[in-house]
Design a protein around this motif. Structure first.
Motif, PDB file in Angstrom:
ATOM      1  N   VAL A 191      22.106   0.595 -21.483  1.00  0.00           N
ATOM      2  CA  VAL A 191      21.996   0.057 -20.109  1.00  0.00           C
ATOM      3  C   VAL A 191      22.007  -1.342 -19.258  1.00  0.00           C
ATOM      4  CG1 VAL A 191      19.438   1.393 -19.554  1.00  0.00           C
ATOM      5  CG2 VAL A 191      21.407   1.695 -18.045  1.00  0.00           C
ATOM      6  N   GLY A 192      22.763  -1.284 -18.770  1.00  0.00           N
ATOM      7  CA  GLY A 192      22.860  -2.473 -17.324  1.00  0.00           C
ATOM      8  C   GLY A 192      21.152  -2.674 -16.566  1.00  0.00           C
ATOM      9  N   VAL A 193      20.355  -4.105 -16.069  1.00  0.00           N
ATOM     10  CA  VAL A 193      20.264  -4.119 -14.838  1.00  0.00           C
ATOM     11  C   VAL A 193      20.555  -5.401 -14.452  1.00  0.00           C
ATOM     12  CG1 VAL A 193      17.808  -4.552 -13.883  1.00  0.00           C
ATOM     13  CG2 VAL A 193      17.958  -2.924 -15.997  1.00  0.00           C
ATOM     14  N   PRO A 194      20.766  -4.972 -13.384  1.00  0.00           N
ATOM     15  CA  PRO A 194      21.593  -6.379 -12.267  1.00  0.00           C
ATOM     16  C   PRO A 194      20.164  -7.727 -12.372  1.00  0.00           C
ATOM     17  CG  PRO A 194      21.345  -4.409 -10.858  1.00  0.00           C
ATOM     18  CD  PRO A 194      20.764  -3.872 -12.220  1.00  0.00           C
ATOM     19  N   TYR A 195      20.684  -8.879 -12.331  1.00  0.00           N
ATOM     20  CA  TYR A 195      19.538  -9.701 -11.473  1.00  0.00           C
ATOM     21  C   TYR A 195      20.216 -11.181 -11.472  1.00  0.00           C
ATOM     22  CZ  TYR A 195      20.948 -12.762 -15.774  1.00  0.00           C
ATOM     23  OH  TYR A 195      20.692 -14.115 -16.480  1.00  0.00           O
ATOM     24  N   LYS A 196      20.137 -11.731 -10.822  1.00  0.00           N
ATOM     25  CA  LYS A 196      20.246 -13.021 -10.119  1.00  0.00           C
ATOM     26  C   LYS A 196      19.996 -14.347 -11.198  1.00  0.00           C
ATOM     27  CE  LYS A 196      20.045 -15.189  -6.115  1.00  0.00           C
ATOM     28  NZ  LYS A 196      18.733 -16.127  -4.902  1.00  0.00           N
ATOM     29  N   ARG A 197      21.263 -14.987 -11.551  1.00  0.00           N
ATOM     30  CA  ARG A 197      20.464 -15.933 -12.440  1.00  0.00           C
ATOM     31  C   ARG A 197      20.188 -16.814 -11.885  1.00  0.00           C
ATOM     32  NH1 ARG A 197      21.295 -17.069 -17.897  1.00  0.00           N
ATOM     33  NH2 ARG A 197      22.354 -19.019 -18.950  1.00  0.00           N
ATOM     34  N   ALA A 198      19.521 -17.518 -12.305  1.00  0.00           N
ATOM     35  CA  ALA A 198      18.729 -18.855 -12.018  1.00  0.00           C
ATOM     36  C   ALA A 198      19.577 -19.753 -11.922  1.00  0.00           C
ATOM     37  CB  ALA A 198      17.386 -18.852 -11.510  1.00  0.00           C
ATOM     38  N   GLU A 199      19.053 -21.399 -11.433  1.00  0.00           N
ATOM     39  CA  GLU A 199      19.146 -22.663 -11.312  1.00  0.00           C
ATOM     40  C   GLU A 199      18.434 -23.108 -13.021  1.00  0.00           C
ATOM     41  OE1 GLU A 199      19.770 -26.301  -8.535  1.00  0.00           O
ATOM     42  OE2 GLU A 199      19.349 -24.485  -7.997  1.00  0.00           O
ATOM     43  N   ARG A 200      19.191 -24.054 -13.652  1.00  0.00           N
ATOM     44  CA  ARG A 200      18.128 -24.517 -14.444  1.00  0.00           C
ATOM     45  C   ARG A 200      16.835 -25.028 -14.042  1.00  0.00           C
ATOM     46  NH1 ARG A 200      18.004 -27.238 -19.125  1.00  0.00           N
ATOM     47  NH2 ARG A 200      19.368 -25.983 -21.008  1.00  0.00           N
TER      48      ARG A 200
END
Ligand code: UDP
Ligand code: MG
Length: 309
Positions: A191-200
């Protein structure tokens, strides 16, 4: 020692991010009131990250260092993480904090529901160049289209996997690795869970264009024969053209037409077919080289220093 969660982070020259990664993982995990460990796989860093990791391991027994003898690449570092992790659930996370450790409880919640692979989907990406986003997006879609396993799009290596899954993955010792494809290939409940990919958090990407290209090739050759089959398609197409052309040219000649006369036609078809043949040869060579490397059966990675227990 029984461990519930293993957090695995591959580290390649991430000196500034390591303390922050540790701090945030530590905060998240102690709030979860379950036993945990942080496996830091040092992939041949040259900027002092190694000493930083060893220092942390001395201060806190939760930190387990795996130090490579040289740089073996991100995918292999993830593999070593699978090998050394002891947890009932194993979470792969980037060391640069682009995958926020705060998402781990969401992944764990799905795992508790009974899912065996919980992958984090990038709903948004922050602070990455237009070029990186476009090539990444294109990459996910091409791989999805031509490979036989349905690898979810916009999904990186950030995921939680059950012990059962990790034990299967550990038996897959292929040299040219695409971990997210491998973890889709094994099946299980996913299953997938959406998330916000942050900056390095700090530093620059360790994935220049040539490394991305290599990863794409691993994904394609590892999960599809499509490039090999292309030669067959081209063969049928050009044979088809020839079969139609033979009577057409024959009739034109008999009626006195000079339409197909001249060297240009010959030259173009020779160059075209020569090109197609050389490309096909290159494709076969690409697979052959990979077979050769697999047959040599060298270890995937060499560890200079493994965790004490
Ligand atoms: N990494 C690694 N070995 C490498 C290249 C990268 O272990 O040869 C690690 C890196 O330290 C980071 C993760 O893999 O923790 C992802 O790399 P990066 O953030 O540079 O990739 P990007 O997010 O830009 O695609
Ligand atoms: Mg990154």
């Amino acid at each position: 020692m029984a461990v519930t969660f293993s957090i695995v982070a591959p580290v390649f020259n991430e000196l500034e991010s390591i303390p922050e990664l540790y701090r945030r993982v530590q905060a998240v995990m102690s709030a979860m009131s379950a036993s945990w460990e942080l496996v830091l796989v040092d992939d041949g860093s040259t900027d002092g990250s190694t000493d930083r990791i060893l220092e942390l391991a001395k201060q806190d027994k939760h930190v387990r260092p795996v130090i490579f003898a040289r740089n073996f690449g991100h995918q292999v570092a993830i593999t070593a993480g699978w090998d050394y992790a002891r947890g009932d659930a194993v979470v792969i996370i980037d060391a640069d904090l682009q995958d926020p450790p705060e998402v781990i409880p969401d992944l764990a919640a799905k795992w508790r529901e009974g899912y065996e692979v919980v992958y984090a989907m990038r709903a948004e990406r922050e602070g990455e160049t237009w070029f990186k986003k476009t090539t990444a997006s294109l990459f996910y879609r091409i791989v999805h289209r031509i490979t036989d396993v349905k690898i979810p799009v916009d999904t990186g290596d950030f995921r939680l996997m059950d012990r059962k899954v990790v034990d299967v993955l550990k038996t897959m010792r292929e040299r040219y690795r695409f971990p997210r494809g491998m973890s889709a290939w094994v099946g299980f409940r996913q299953v997938g869970v959406p998330y916000k990919r942050a900056e390095r958090f700090a530093g620059t990407t360790k994935y220049p264009f040539n490394k991305m290209l290599k990863l794409a090739l691993n994904a394609i050759t590892g999960f599809s024969y499509f490039p090999l089959q292309l030669a067959t398609y081209f063969g049928f197409a050009s044979a088809g053209v020839a079969i139609i052309a033979i009577p057409v040219v024959g009739i034109l000649r008999m009626t006195g037409s000079q339409f197909f006369g001249g060297q240009a036609t010959t030259l173009i078809s020779v160059l075209f077919l020569g090109g197609v043949q050389l490309i096909s040869l290159g494709v076969i060579g690409e697979y052959l080289g990979r077979i050769y490397d697999e047959v040599k059966g060298r270890p995937l990675y060499i560890v200079r220093q493994a965790p004490e227990e």
